[in-house]
Structures are given as structure tokens and as C-alpha cells.
Motif scaffolding. Structure first.
Motif, PDB file in Angstrom:
ATOM      1  N   SER A   1       0.838  -1.210   0.000  1.00  0.00           N
ATOM      2  CA  SER A   1       0.000   0.000   0.000  1.00  0.00           C
ATOM      3  C   SER A   1       0.865   1.248   0.000  1.00  0.00           C
ATOM      4  CB  SER A   1      -0.903   0.032   1.232  1.00  0.00           C
ATOM      5  OG  SER A   1      -1.646  -1.156   1.332  1.00  0.00           O
ATOM      6  N   HIS A   2       1.876   1.246   0.859  1.00  0.00           N
ATOM      7  CA  HIS A   2       2.704   2.449   0.944  1.00  0.00           C
ATOM      8  C   HIS A   2       3.424   2.710  -0.374  1.00  0.00           C
ATOM      9  CE1 HIS A   2       2.854   2.533   5.635  1.00  0.00           C
ATOM     10  NE2 HIS A   2       1.666   2.774   5.139  1.00  0.00           N
ATOM     11  N   LYS A   3       3.900   1.649  -1.019  1.00  0.00           N
ATOM     12  CA  LYS A   3       4.617   1.836  -2.279  1.00  0.00           C
ATOM     13  C   LYS A   3       3.692   2.408  -3.355  1.00  0.00           C
ATOM     14  CE  LYS A   3       8.259  -0.263  -4.985  1.00  0.00           C
ATOM     15  NZ  LYS A   3       9.096  -1.433  -5.230  1.00  0.00           N
ATOM     16  N   THR A   4       2.520   1.829  -3.486  1.00  0.00           N
ATOM     17  CA  THR A   4       1.579   2.302  -4.506  1.00  0.00           C
ATOM     18  C   THR A   4       0.995   3.665  -4.132  1.00  0.00           C
ATOM     19  OG1 THR A   4       0.977   0.057  -5.141  1.00  0.00           O
ATOM     20  CG2 THR A   4      -0.579   1.778  -5.722  1.00  0.00           C
ATOM     21  N   CYS A   5       0.426   3.773  -2.953  1.00  0.00           N
ATOM     22  CA  CYS A   5      -0.323   4.966  -2.559  1.00  0.00           C
ATOM     23  C   CYS A   5       0.598   6.145  -2.223  1.00  0.00           C
ATOM     24  CB  CYS A   5      -1.202   4.687  -1.340  1.00  0.00           C
ATOM     25  SG  CYS A   5      -2.198   3.175  -1.437  1.00  0.00           S
ATOM     26  N   ARG A   6       1.413   5.941  -1.194  1.00  0.00           N
ATOM     27  CA  ARG A   6       2.261   7.045  -0.747  1.00  0.00           C
ATOM     28  C   ARG A   6       3.321   7.340  -1.806  1.00  0.00           C
ATOM     29  NH1 ARG A   6       5.737   7.162   4.631  1.00  0.00           N
ATOM     30  NH2 ARG A   6       5.850   4.996   4.050  1.00  0.00           N
ATOM     31  N   GLY A   7       3.742   6.283  -2.511  1.00  0.00           N
ATOM     32  CA  GLY A   7       4.727   6.441  -3.579  1.00  0.00           C
ATOM     33  C   GLY A   7       4.254   7.436  -4.629  1.00  0.00           C
ATOM     34  N   CYS A   8       3.020   7.299  -5.048  1.00  0.00           N
ATOM     35  CA  CYS A   8       2.490   8.214  -6.055  1.00  0.00           C
ATOM     36  C   CYS A   8       2.340   9.614  -5.473  1.00  0.00           C
ATOM     37  CB  CYS A   8       1.151   7.739  -6.597  1.00  0.00           C
ATOM     38  SG  CYS A   8       0.422   8.934  -7.743  1.00  0.00           S
ATOM     39  N   HIS A   9       1.799   9.701  -4.261  1.00  0.00           N
ATOM     40  CA  HIS A   9       1.625  11.021  -3.643  1.00  0.00           C
ATOM     41  C   HIS A   9       2.970  11.746  -3.535  1.00  0.00           C
ATOM     42  CE1 HIS A   9      -2.378   9.690  -1.462  1.00  0.00           C
ATOM     43  NE2 HIS A   9      -2.436   9.604  -2.779  1.00  0.00           N
ATOM     44  N   ARG A  10       4.004  10.979  -3.137  1.00  0.00           N
ATOM     45  CA  ARG A  10       5.336  11.579  -2.975  1.00  0.00           C
ATOM     46  C   ARG A  10       5.910  12.072  -4.291  1.00  0.00           C
ATOM     47  NH1 ARG A  10       8.503   7.624   1.230  1.00  0.00           N
ATOM     48  NH2 ARG A  10       8.075   8.845   3.106  1.00  0.00           N
ATOM     49  N   SER A  11       5.771  11.240  -5.338  1.00  0.00           N
ATOM     50  CA  SER A  11       6.395  11.671  -6.596  1.00  0.00           C
ATOM     51  C   SER A  11       5.655  12.851  -7.214  1.00  0.00           C
ATOM     52  CB  SER A  11       6.571  10.506  -7.581  1.00  0.00           C
ATOM     53  OG  SER A  11       5.375   9.835  -7.772  1.00  0.00           O
ATOM     54  N   LEU A  12       4.333  12.921  -7.003  1.00  0.00           N
ATOM     55  CA  LEU A  12       3.597  14.086  -7.516  1.00  0.00           C
ATOM     56  C   LEU A  12       4.005  15.338  -6.736  1.00  0.00           C
ATOM     57  CD1 LEU A  12      -0.023  12.663  -8.056  1.00  0.00           C
ATOM     58  CD2 LEU A  12       1.606  13.334  -9.830  1.00  0.00           C
TER      59      LEU A  12
END
Ligand code: HEC
Ligand code: HEC
Ligand code: HEC
Ligand code: HEC
Length: 121
Positions: free
Chosen positions: A92-103
């Protein structure tokens, strides 16, 4: 007789066409994700709020064939890592937070990155 055959063919065609159009839609209501034994507050996920950022369902449902309902992440990503399958937390963290972080890094409109932004009390 010809009429009956024609009618049967048409009904069969319609049935197939209806199946083809019955591809599942993303749920409109919010989904609460909370794995068994979770210590952090549950995470509320909204497909509606993600429709414009991730129009490709496979961004998240990465093993989905596109037919029938996608399986829950939890059905493959368990409480503990299994081989190449990350545990649910890290998946979850990789998919969810990962996208939020890169944006966020790119200076774009993004979702929450602090714990409390997703694990809301
Ligand atoms: C940003 C990530 C993300 C995107 C993009 C996404 N989903 Fe989901 N979807 C989820 C999550 C998270 C769940 C909650 C179920 C879970 O825990 O796996 C879910 C659940 C669902 C469910 C309910 C499954 C169930 O068993 O309750 C359906 C149906 C679904 N999604 C369809 C879609 C479709 C169709 C699309 C593309 C139009 C889509 N999703 C795009 C993350 C996403
Ligand atoms: C049908 C089983 C299945 C489902 C459902 C599933 N995964 Fe996976 N996932 C896997 C497997 C297997 C891997 C190991 C790498 C691979 O085969 O792609 C993986 C790998 C991953 C990875 C690591 C990718 C990488 O770059 O290393 C992430 C992140 C991930 N999954 C997130 C999710 C999320 C989020 C969901 C739900 C929206 C989900 N997965 C649903 C089976 C699944
Ligand atoms: C492809 C990028 C992407 C992925 C993947 C993604 N998000 Fe987001 N998320 C966003 C963006 C962009 C927003 C801001 C949307 C807006 O404000 O309109 C957002 C907003 C949010 C919000 C705040 C919603 C609100 O009420 O304001 C939450 C909570 C959230 N995401 C949780 C998740 C969870 C949980 C997952 C994984 C299942 C996930 N996101 C996956 C891009 C993504
Ligand atoms: C973008 C959203 C998001 C952010 C930000 C986020 N998480 Fe999560 N986290 C999730 C999702 C989704 C799950 C899987 C669903 C669940 O069980 O809560 C999860 C699961 C977990 C779990 C395993 C389940 C549990 O509650 O024991 C822990 C621990 C966790 N997160 C801690 C953190 C911490 C600490 C932070 C901040 C450093 C953080 N998370 C930030 C979305 C997020």
C-alpha cells in the motif's frame, strides 16, 4: 422457421453484447481499508477522487485482467511478506504514498504524504 433462427441469433448477439458492456465500474462510494490486526487508524479510499489521476485501473489493480471484479490487495498481500509479494503495509505504501510523494516532488496536486493524512482518526 427462418424468422425463429433470425430471432435466436439476435438474442444471442444481444446477450454477448451486454456481457461485453458489463465491464465493472469503480465503486462510487468510499472504501475503508483496514487489515486484520491493524494498529493504525483505518484508511478511507475514494475512487472518485482518483479518477482523474489514475484513469488506468491497473495503476493500482496491477494483476487485474480487466474482467470481473479486481481482487482485493489483501487477497495476495498478506500481513507478512510472502516471497516477492510485499506485505499489505508496504504494498500500500509503495503504490499509494509512492504516487503522492512523486507528484509532490514534481510540484503537482497530490494526495497526503504524512501518516495522519491517510490513517485518520
Ligand atoms: C489509486 C488506486 C486505484 C485505482 C486507480 C483504481 N482502484 Fe479500484 N480499488 C482500489 C483499492 C485500494 C480498493 C479497495 C479494495 C482493496 O483493499 O483491495 C479498490 C476496490 C475496487 C473494487 C471493489 C473490489 C472489492 O472487492 O470490494 C472495484 C470493483 C474496483 N476497485 C474497480 C476499479 C476500476 C474499474 C478501476 C478503474 C476505472 C479502479 N478500480 C481503479 C484502488 C484503486
Ligand atoms: C492476484 C494477486 C495480487 C493482487 C490482487 C495484488 N497484487 Fe501486488 N503483487 C503481487 C505479486 C505476485 C507481486 C510480486 C511482483 C510481481 O509479480 O509483480 C506484487 C507486487 C506488488 C508491488 C511491488 C511492485 C514492485 O515494484 O516491486 C506493489 C507495490 C503491489 N504489488 C501493490 C499492490 C496493491 C496496492 C494492490 C491492490 C490495489 C495489489 N498489489 C494487488 C500480487 C498481487
Ligand atoms: C497515481 C497516483 C496516485 C495513486 C496511485 C494514489 N493516489 Fe491518492 N491521491 C492522488 C492525488 C493526485 C490526490 C489529490 C486528489 C484531489 O485532491 O483531487 C490524492 C488524494 C488522496 C487522498 C485525499 C483525499 C481527500 O479526501 O482529499 C487520500 C486519503 C488518498 N489519496 C489515499 C490513497 C490511497 C489509500 C491510495 C492507494 C490505495 C492512493 N491514494 C493511491 C494520487 C494518487
Ligand atoms: C497515502 C496513504 C498512506 C500514508 C501517507 C501512510 N499510510 Fe500506512 N497504510 C496505508 C494503507 C492503504 C494501508 C493498508 C490498510 C490498513 O490496514 O490500514 C497502510 C498500512 C499501514 C500499517 C499496517 C497496518 C496497521 O495499522 O498496523 C502501518 C503500521 C502503517 N500503515 C503505518 C504508517 C505510518 C507510520 C505512516 C507514516 C510514516 C503511514 N502509514 C503513512 C496508507 C498510508
Amino acid at each position: 422457421m427462418k424468422k425463429i433462427i433470425g430471432l435466436t441469433a439476435m438474442v444471442a448477439f444481444l446477450a454477448v453484447a451486454m456481457l461485453a458492456f458489463a465491464a465493472p465500474k469503480a465503486p462510487t462510494e468510499d472504501i475503508t481499508i483496514h487489515m486484520e490486526g491493524a494498529k493504525k487508524p483505518a484508511v478511507v479510499f475514494s475512487h472518485a477522487k482518483h479518477a482523474s489521476v489514475a484513469s488506468d485501473c491497473k495503476t493500482c489493480h496491477h494483476k487485474w485482467s480487466g474482467e470481473g471484479e479486481p481482487h482485493k490487495c489483501e487477497s495476495c498481500h498478506k500481513a507478512k511478506k510472502e516471497g516477492k509479494k510485499l506485505d499489505l503495509k508496504n504494498a500500500s505504501h509503495k503504490t499509494c504514498r509512492g504516487c503522492h510523494r512523486s507528484l509532490k516532488k514534481a510540484g503537482k496536486k497530490h494526495g497526503p504524504t504524512p501518516c495522519k493524512g491517510c490513517h485518520k482518526k
